[in-house]
Design an enzyme around this catalytic site. Structure first.
Site, mmCIF file in Angstrom:
data_model
loop_
_atom_site.group_PDB
_atom_site.id
_atom_site.type_symbol
_atom_site.label_atom_id
_atom_site.label_comp_id
_atom_site.label_asym_id
_atom_site.label_seq_id
_atom_site.Cartn_x
_atom_site.Cartn_y
_atom_site.Cartn_z
ATOM 1 N N HIS A 1 -27.743 17.442 -26.032
ATOM 2 C CA HIS A 1 -28.228 16.177 -25.464
ATOM 3 C C HIS A 1 -27.052 15.331 -24.983
ATOM 4 O O HIS A 1 -27.063 14.770 -23.889
ATOM 5 C CB HIS A 1 -28.985 15.363 -26.523
ATOM 6 C CG HIS A 1 -30.370 15.854 -26.813
ATOM 7 N ND1 HIS A 1 -31.322 16.025 -25.837
ATOM 8 C CD2 HIS A 1 -30.978 16.186 -27.987
ATOM 9 C CE1 HIS A 1 -32.443 16.440 -26.409
ATOM 10 N NE2 HIS A 1 -32.259 16.555 -27.698
ATOM 11 N N HIS B 1 -27.593 21.223 -31.240
ATOM 12 C CA HIS B 1 -28.730 20.680 -30.480
ATOM 13 C C HIS B 1 -28.385 19.277 -29.933
ATOM 14 O O HIS B 1 -28.485 19.017 -28.732
ATOM 15 C CB HIS B 1 -29.959 20.619 -31.392
ATOM 16 C CG HIS B 1 -31.189 20.033 -30.756
ATOM 17 N ND1 HIS B 1 -32.226 20.810 -30.291
ATOM 18 C CD2 HIS B 1 -31.552 18.750 -30.503
ATOM 19 C CE1 HIS B 1 -33.164 20.024 -29.785
ATOM 20 N NE2 HIS B 1 -32.785 18.762 -29.898
ATOM 21 N N GLU B 2 -27.956 18.398 -30.840
ATOM 22 C CA GLU B 2 -27.641 17.031 -30.408
ATOM 23 C C GLU B 2 -26.431 17.012 -29.477
ATOM 24 O O GLU B 2 -26.345 16.171 -28.575
ATOM 25 C CB GLU B 2 -27.418 16.125 -31.626
ATOM 26 C CG GLU B 2 -28.594 16.038 -32.609
ATOM 27 C CD GLU B 2 -29.922 15.652 -31.968
ATOM 28 O OE1 GLU B 2 -29.928 15.049 -30.879
ATOM 29 O OE2 GLU B 2 -30.974 15.984 -32.560
#
Ligand SMILES: [Zn+2]
Length: 603
Positions: A396, A392-393
């Site tokens: 980003h 997920h990160e």
């Protein structure tokens, strides 16, 4: 609490598992030099006031000077923030962060004249400027973001009065925050091991995940006893908040508060309306999920406090950090060699602060700016959730990386509306990759499907429920309906019954849920969690099942930054978020995975 004392001190953490902030500043004295440079920039801005109407050169000079200051400010900010987060007990970095926050306020105050002055340039004048100084065209969209609000900017006097009264306008939210975070006193309850624990919002969340129904029930009843006592105060704080949105929307010539909030972020209101309509059409899927939950838990009665306990037992599959990097890398290979080469940079060049240490900030995030790496903070644990957090990160960080490397500073970030899309797309790519393994064991498969379904329930359904309520209370207030506690309780309960269906008992307490949700003070913000999650489901599906053009379109979206309005940026990725189709597609994926999960757990 024994675990806390066993955490290593920051100085004892293996440097290979920490982020390398010397890539921002070699040492703190380099930071200090830039800090002083920002101050000098800020001091120089007063000479630029009143010059924008002079000529094209003056506008260019002021614009580039302010953006250069903003860019350097971002860099010192990120350095101070990351230094502080890695060990919040260090005085030096606490005060460094406080100084930078203060510097940011000074920057805002010193540049507050720019937008009002820009707005005094009409479109004819701007055309002349672009002709006279073609370099200004690089900032056309940057200027247009301000010009698009021209019809909603009031006279200087009124704008000044509004700015001066912002504290007063925010009093509903502030009072709610103080009451909720500080003054409310919660009783002690008994946890699963028989320990007495003091209830709080955080503890409540943990207790609702308990496998013991009596622990969940007790936490639920006790928590809402407290909110029930304060329901009239809390309806008053929420009313103040709703009324200020409605008042400002009215003063600024918007049709309603929803339109006012979305226009500032360049989002058409039909994006919001489509979300609510399409989610309502698909509520039978949530009802099916709730029915399945009841069946798996094997209870005669299902209550709202039974909605968070795990359906797949405690034993989450374990993944070390090294295994997780390998799995994440494999799952992201579908985005191509270029993408993976930057993931390798992230993994191998110390962009990530991996392990938990004493006084480190909790949770996980990606943070960086135009002139730094997109760093990642984790508090690593060997489990499936952390594997998902890593990917997920990484989503980003890759979004940030592509945006800043393909756009000038003024468009090198991305809007809130698209902020969770790249990260959630990565999660979906991981889900697809893990489920595609023909030898997957059924326990892992259950955990993965459960993770996806829970995420969809908590994001698409729950956030849309909030969004629907938020719109409802703003409309009701605008129509003259007093937002009393009993009115709010009654209507929230009705809405909750509509969302979760007949399989769940609607205890009266859940009608009070509105009173403890901070999101109702965010001004039409939460719908973006739902639209982002749905768009990510659709995008991952295109990337996995489509062809090279879909992958290129996706990378094109990452590279676009904020160079166009958010819905246009998404169109480049192949998702038209002004139409309902992307939502339909997301529900089709949800249904497919619900079917699979149902088959797996009921056989
Ligand atoms: Zn995120």
């Amino acid at each position: 609490m024994a675990e806390v004392t066993e955490l290593p001190l920051r100085k004892d953490v293996d440097p290979e598992l920490t982020w390398d902030l010397t890539t921002i500043y070699h040492d703190d004295s380099e930071f200090q030099t830039d800090f002083e440079n920002v101050k000098k920039q800020i001091d120089s801005y007063s000479k630029l006031t009143g010059t924008l109407a002079n000529d094209a050169q003056s506008l260019l000079k002021a614009t580039t000077a302010i953006l250069a200051g903003a860019r350097l400010l971002d860099k010192v900010y990120v350095y101070a923030q990351l230094k502080n987060d890695q060990d919040t007990s260090v005085d030096k970095y606490q005060s460094m962060l406080a100084q930078v926050s203060d510097l940011a306020s000074q920057f805002s105050a010193a540049t507050a004249w720019f937008d009002p002055e820009l707005l005094r340039l009409d479109s004819q004048k701007m055309d002349q400027y672009y002709e006279a100084e073609p370099k200004l065209k690089d900032y056309r969209r940057f200027f247009n973001q301000t010009f698009s609000l021209r019809d909603h900017i009031l006279s200087d006097d009124v704008e000044h009065a509004l700015a001066l009264s912002s504290d007063v306008f925010d009093s509903g939210e502030k009072t709610f925050g103080i009451l909720n975070n500080t003054d409310l006193s919660f009783p002690t309850v008994t946890d699963e091991e028989g320990n007495k624990v003091k209830l709080s919002d955080g503890v409540y969340g943990v207790l609702l995940e308990s496998a013991d129904p009596s622990v969940r029930r007790q936490a639920f009843k006790k928590l809402y006893e407290v909110y029930s006592q304060f329901q009239h105060t809390l309806s008053a704080t929420l009313t103040t908040n709703v009324k200020q949105h409605n008042l400002k929307a009215n003063l600024k010539h918007y049709d309603n508060a929803l339109q006012a909030a979305l226009t500032v972020n360049e989002i058409p209101t039909n994006v919001y309306q489509n979300l609510i309509d399409v989610v309502n059409e698909h509520l039978p899927l949530l009802h099916r999920y709730v029915q399945l939950r009841k069946q798996i838990l094997g209870v005669d009665e299902l209550h709202m406090y039974d909605m968070y306990t795990s359906l797949v037992g405690e034993q989450s599959p374990r993944y070390t950090f090294d295994e997780s990097k390998r799995i994440a890398r494999d799952a992201l290979q579908v985005l191509g060699d270029d993408y993976v080469s930057h993931v390798d940079e992230e993994f191998n060049q110390r962009w990530i602060d991996v392990v938990e240490n004493r006084y480190k900030r909790s949770g996980g995030y990606s943070s960086g700016t135009y002139d730094t790496n997109p760093f990642i903070l984790l508090n690593w644990q060997d489990n499936l959730d952390n594997l998902y957090t890593l990917i997920h990160e990484t989503g980003h960080s890759m979004h940030s990386y592509y945006a800043k490397n393909n756009q000038p500073f003024q468009y090198g970030d991305y809007s809130i509306f698209v902020a969770e899309i790249a990260s959630t797309t990565n999660e979906n790519l991981l889900t697809d990759q893990l489920l595609a393994d023909p030898n997957i064991d059924s326990n892992l498969k259950k955990h993965i499907l459960n993770y996806y379904l829970d995420g969809f329930k908590g994001t698409v359904f729950r956030q849309t429920q909030f969004a629907e309520f938020e719109q409802f209370i703003h409309e009701q207030d605008a129509a003259g309906q007093p937002l009393t506690a009993s009115f709010l309780n009654e209507n929230y309960l009705k809405l909750n019954q509509k969302y979760y269906g007949d399989a769940v008992i609607s205890d009266d307490e859940i009608g009070l849920e509105w009173s403890r949700i901070p999101h109702f003070y965010y001004n039409f913000y939460v719908y973006q969690y739902a639209t982002g999650f749905a768009a990510a489901s659709t995008l991952a599906d295109k990337v996995v099942n489509g062809d090279q053009r879909d992958v290129d379109a996706y990378l094109g979206f990452l590279k676009s930054g904020s160079s166009d309005i958010p819905t246009n940026v998404m169109k480049k990725a192949g998702v038209d978020m002004t139409k309902p189709e992307y939502l339909e597609k997301a529900f089709a994926i949800f249904e497919e995975r619900l079917n699979e999960f149902e088959k797996l757990v009921t056989k």
